[in-house]
Write an enzyme that holds these catalytic residues in place. Structure first.
Site, short mmCIF file in Angstrom:
data_model
loop_
_atom_site.label_atom_id
_atom_site.label_comp_id
_atom_site.label_asym_id
_atom_site.label_seq_id
_atom_site.Cartn_x
_atom_site.Cartn_y
_atom_site.Cartn_z
N GLU A 275 -3.13 3.86 -5.24
CA GLU A 275 -3.69 2.61 -5.75
C GLU A 275 -2.99 2.37 -7.08
O GLU A 275 -3.34 2.97 -8.10
CB GLU A 275 -5.21 2.73 -5.90
N CYS A 309 -6.39 -2.78 -13.23
CA CYS A 309 -5.34 -3.06 -12.25
C CYS A 309 -5.59 -4.41 -11.58
O CYS A 309 -4.67 -5.01 -11.02
CB CYS A 309 -5.25 -1.94 -11.21
#
Length: 525
Positions: A275, A309
């Site tokens: 990720e 993110c």
């Protein structure tokens, strides 16, 4: 302006927090054995808060020898944990969730002070841990396989899932505990054990979580090696990535780091769950509800000081509403409350450290050299209340999508305004025109536009939202993205499958031995 801290003086607040979490001294040097990290007289690292620059503690950094001991401990614990019925494993996770509820306030404060996100976000991160525990408890009774009809008479086929073994978790500083919990609670009910390498920038929250979990393990007479923590630098992450005893490595961080992990794990044919970076955009069409959109834009762009993110980095605006949106944002940004993350009036806290501040400044310099226009923000704040040097004013820049700086992810509060004309397909092309593919959003009340955005020719991201922002995912959905974001999926939906190995079983309950596809292979008279 000096920022006041609510309820208690800062030193007293953090001292109380650490003590509530089982960490007894304000400035200890930890030496906590196999499952915690390094031994005495080893290299130590000072941990400073980005909020005020004060030293919180020193932690021992693990060595390769420590790593070997942690792995051995985890291997031994796996032998018994995998035999524990999944609903019983779920009961342990339920108790962990209850302990997190008990410690929510002090742990949320520690997240806020050690990482720099505002207190509401720190508390929200702990709530996210509680939520994933609840999800995992239900999941512990739903680790289902499938049954299939066999082509052979008096045969049956089915699939089942088994624990993998050791799951390595490498987490990032910006969500120092939540992303670990996504992986760990699902892995635990699946029958795996976990070795966690937290960010060396935020190890105290990891130590606190390990203290909390240890209470549950002791109460249930379980080995501590089910949940393992090792605090170390990139060398420890590299050891884990290359280690064939760790069948799955889940890594959260930059694309650069993720490529190294993926290459190392792939070379030994292991599994990786990556990720990585995001370069997320919100599309505003002519049919957008601007009042609702503006709230989502500002939270997405400046929440966690742009260090998510899923932070909103690009705003793709139709030319007919471009000036109106720009004017509204330029009224909001100069008035954003910036300050100490433990102050209830603060909406924007500090960047994690001075390296992040430098990256922020350099990105602004580069994008202006490429032709971008800085509209507001970009200053590094100084003076009383900002002594750490980590506070900046969030920036808005008029830019083009093709600028090299815009194509990159800068982990800081920079919002690029990008104008588009024509129909929504042009906006979608801009949104997809970066290497990353994590989160995306569109604001529109036009069904044709929103459905185009969600279609197979629409957003190429792992997350595509309509009339909400790019940031703030719920745990019920699988989280992750495509392209340079790595392709991994964590948290909800059926993300649990990555933590298990899949097995097909065929059972013959006849007295014959027919072969598939009608093959004849007779060796007997």
């Amino acid at each position: 302006m000096k920022q006041t801290i609510d309820q208690l003086p800062l030193t007293k607040t953090i001292e109380d927090v650490l003590q509530q979490l089982g960490i007894k001294d304000l400035n200890p040097t930890y030496s906590t054995g196999l499952v915690w990290g390094g031994k005495e007289n080893r290299n130590t690292k000072a941990i400073h808060s980005p909020a005020d620059g004060n030293k919180i503690a020193s932690v021992n950094m693990a060595t390769p020898e420590d790593y070997e001991q942690v792995i051995s401990t985890a291997q031994e614990a796996f032998k018994s944990w995998r035999k524990t019925p999944a609903p019983k494993r779920g009961e342990v996770v339920r108790q962990i969730g209850d302990k997190l509820r008990e410690y929510k306030e002090p742990l949320g404060k520690l997240v806020s002070y050690e990482m720099g996100k505002i207190l509401q976000e720190g508390l929200g991160e702990v709530q996210e841990m509680i939520d994933i525990c609840d999800f995992a408890v239900g999941l512990s009774r739903q680790l289902h396989g499938y049954t299939m009809h066999s082509e052979r008479p008096q045969h049956r086929m089915y699939e089942q899932y088994h624990p993998l073994g050791i799951v390595g978790v490498i987490s990032a500083f910006n969500f120092p505990v939540a992303v670990w919990s996504w992986n760990t609670m699902l892995a635990a009910v699946c029958g795996d054990v976990v070795v966690w390498k937290p960010s060396e920038k935020t190890p105290l929250t990891a130590l606190a979580c390990q203290h909390i979990i240890r209470e549950v393990l002791v109460n249930n007479e379980l080995p501590e090696g089910i949940f393992n923590l090792i605090i170390g630098d990139a060398e420890i992450g590299s050891l884990m990535s290359h280690d064939g005893r760790v069948p799955l490595v889940s890594a959260t961080g930059s694309t650069r780091m993720g490529k190294k992990v993926g290459e190392a794990v792939g070379a030994r044919l292991g599994k990786s769950l990556l990720e990585l970076g995001g370069n997320n955009a919100i599309i505003l069409t002519e049919n957008a509800d601007l009042e609702m959109a503006l709230r989502a834009i500002v939270f997405g762009a400046v929440g966690t000081c742009g260090q998510r993110c899923t932070s909103t980095r690009r705003l793709i605006i139709h030319e007919n509403i471009y000036e109106q949106v720009k004017e509204r944002l330029l009224k909001v940004y100069p008035n954003l409350p910036i300050g100490h993350p433990l102050s209830s009036t603060t909406l924007v806290g500090p960047l994690i450290d001075k390296e992040a501040v430098k990256a922020f400044q350099q990105a602004l310099e580069r994008v202006q050299a490429e032709g971008g226009t800085l509209l507001t923000g970009g200053e590094v704040l100084e003076g009383e209340g900002f002594e750490s040097g980590n506070y900046v004013k969030p920036a808005i820049v008029e830019a083009k999508n093709e600028y090299e700086t815009v194509q990159e992810e800068t982990f800081a509060p920079i919002l690029y305004l990008i104008k588009y004309s024509g129909d929504v397909e042009n906006a979608i092309e801009l949104q997809n025109g970066v290497r990353q593919g994590l989160s995306s959003a569109i604001f529109s009340s036009n069904l044709l536009e929103t459905e185009a955005f969600l279609s197979h020719w629409g957003s190429d991201c792992g997350i595509a939202n309509v009339n909400i922002g790019t940031s703030g995912a719920e745990i019920g959905g699988a989280f992750g993205g495509e392209k340079d974001t790595g392709g991994g999926r964590e948290s909800g939906s059926d993300a649990w499958r990555v933590y298990m190995r899949r097995q097909t079983n065929t059972i013959n309950y006849s007295r014959e031995l027919p072969l598939a596809q009608g093959i004849r292979f007779d060796i007997m008279d």
